[in-house]
Design a protein around this motif. Sequence first.
Motif, PDB file in Angstrom:
ATOM      1  N   TYR A   1      -9.410   5.406   1.754  1.00 49.86           N
ATOM      2  CA  TYR A   1      -8.220   6.188   2.099  1.00 49.86           C
ATOM      3  C   TYR A   1      -8.151   7.503   1.316  1.00 49.86           C
ATOM      4  O   TYR A   1      -7.621   8.496   1.818  1.00 49.86           O
TER       5      TYR A   1
ATOM      6  N   LYS B   1      -6.267  10.673   2.814  1.00 50.02           N
ATOM      7  CA  LYS B   1      -4.829  10.591   2.526  1.00 50.02           C
ATOM      8  C   LYS B   1      -4.505  11.243   1.184  1.00 50.02           C
ATOM      9  O   LYS B   1      -5.377  11.470   0.353  1.00 50.02           O
TER      10      LYS B   1
ATOM     11  N   TRP C   1       0.157   8.745  -1.269  1.00 47.86           N
ATOM     12  CA  TRP C   1       0.064   7.772  -0.180  1.00 47.86           C
ATOM     13  C   TRP C   1      -0.814   6.599  -0.602  1.00 47.86           C
ATOM     14  O   TRP C   1      -0.441   5.434  -0.393  1.00 47.86           O
TER      15      TRP C   1
ATOM     16  N   TRP D   1       0.299   2.738  -1.142  1.00 45.98           N
ATOM     17  CA  TRP D   1      -0.362   1.701  -0.347  1.00 45.98           C
ATOM     18  C   TRP D   1      -0.834   0.560  -1.242  1.00 45.98           C
ATOM     19  O   TRP D   1      -0.623  -0.620  -0.920  1.00 45.98           O
TER      20      TRP D   1
ATOM     21  N   ASN E   1       2.040  -1.530  -2.457  1.00 50.83           N
ATOM     22  CA  ASN E   1       2.543  -2.404  -1.387  1.00 50.83           C
ATOM     23  C   ASN E   1       1.660  -3.627  -1.187  1.00 50.83           C
ATOM     24  O   ASN E   1       2.160  -4.720  -0.886  1.00 50.83           O
ATOM     25  N   GLN E   2       0.347  -3.450  -1.350  1.00 53.26           N
ATOM     26  CA  GLN E   2      -0.566  -4.591  -1.201  1.00 53.26           C
ATOM     27  C   GLN E   2      -0.239  -5.687  -2.213  1.00 53.26           C
ATOM     28  O   GLN E   2      -0.247  -6.873  -1.892  1.00 53.26           O
TER      29      GLN E   2
END
Length: 282
Positions: free
Chosen positions: A214, A218, A222, A226, A229-230
Amino acid sequence: MKVFSGKKDIIAAIDAYKVKQQTIGFIPTMGALHEGHLALVEKAIQNNDVVVVSIFVNPTQFNNPDDLKKYPRTLENDISLLASISKDILVYAPTVEDIYEGKTTSESFDFDGLEFEMEGKFRHGHFDGVGTVVKRFFEIVKPNNAYFGEKDFQQLQIIKKLVEKYHLPVNVIGCKIHREASGLAMSSRNTRLKPEYIIAAPFIYKTLKTAKTYFGTKSDDWVTKWVENQFANHELLKLEYFIIADIHTLKALKRKSKNKKYRGFIAVYADDIRLIDNIALN
């Protein structure tokens, strides 16, 4: 296999090699050796006349007394593993008294700010302890070359800064991260993982690899969100931090530059065991 517990004896042995102008390769460890350590040893054997491995659980780099108490100590097995590679290795397994001479405290170091990033924010005084013991080992062993794994990338950069600032005649060599077949970075702490965490822990490297993909397209914000959040959705693993940082300053990335190199750094709790890892992003 020669095993030394006192610095006077190993200094005498090393001085005999130095008189012959033989090169000394050094790998400092805290024991509980694994294949990652052995890879460092094999590299040192290839490039030096004599190899010294220290096995010492350094109390001054633990900010958590319980972590120090539980750290695995497997000296006999460590010696056997080293002997399986070469019986000519010199092992230095000192006592706390031999290293600290009754004053088990850290020196204070200025590593130009490297010590305040990432691990330094969560483990206060840790790098003073690392600097203290590594500097003492360098003074005792007087190596030409010293080998450190890139799993502790921040530590590697700090040791290089230590050598630079104190004008120590040591070539510090970083070596690639050794991983289990699952991708989990090899660590002495892995031996303490409960079965369900052994199964879960490879998620750390899997996440890092995806983050690297990513990172090419990205923004750093971001990618960081991410990753967070994982782990927010993971049943067993608790994220302490994920930081994208410049490999030289170790400061968190604010805006990408094509002329700079970045790594993603992560610290995760698997139950009460803290695991760190990192990955080159570009």
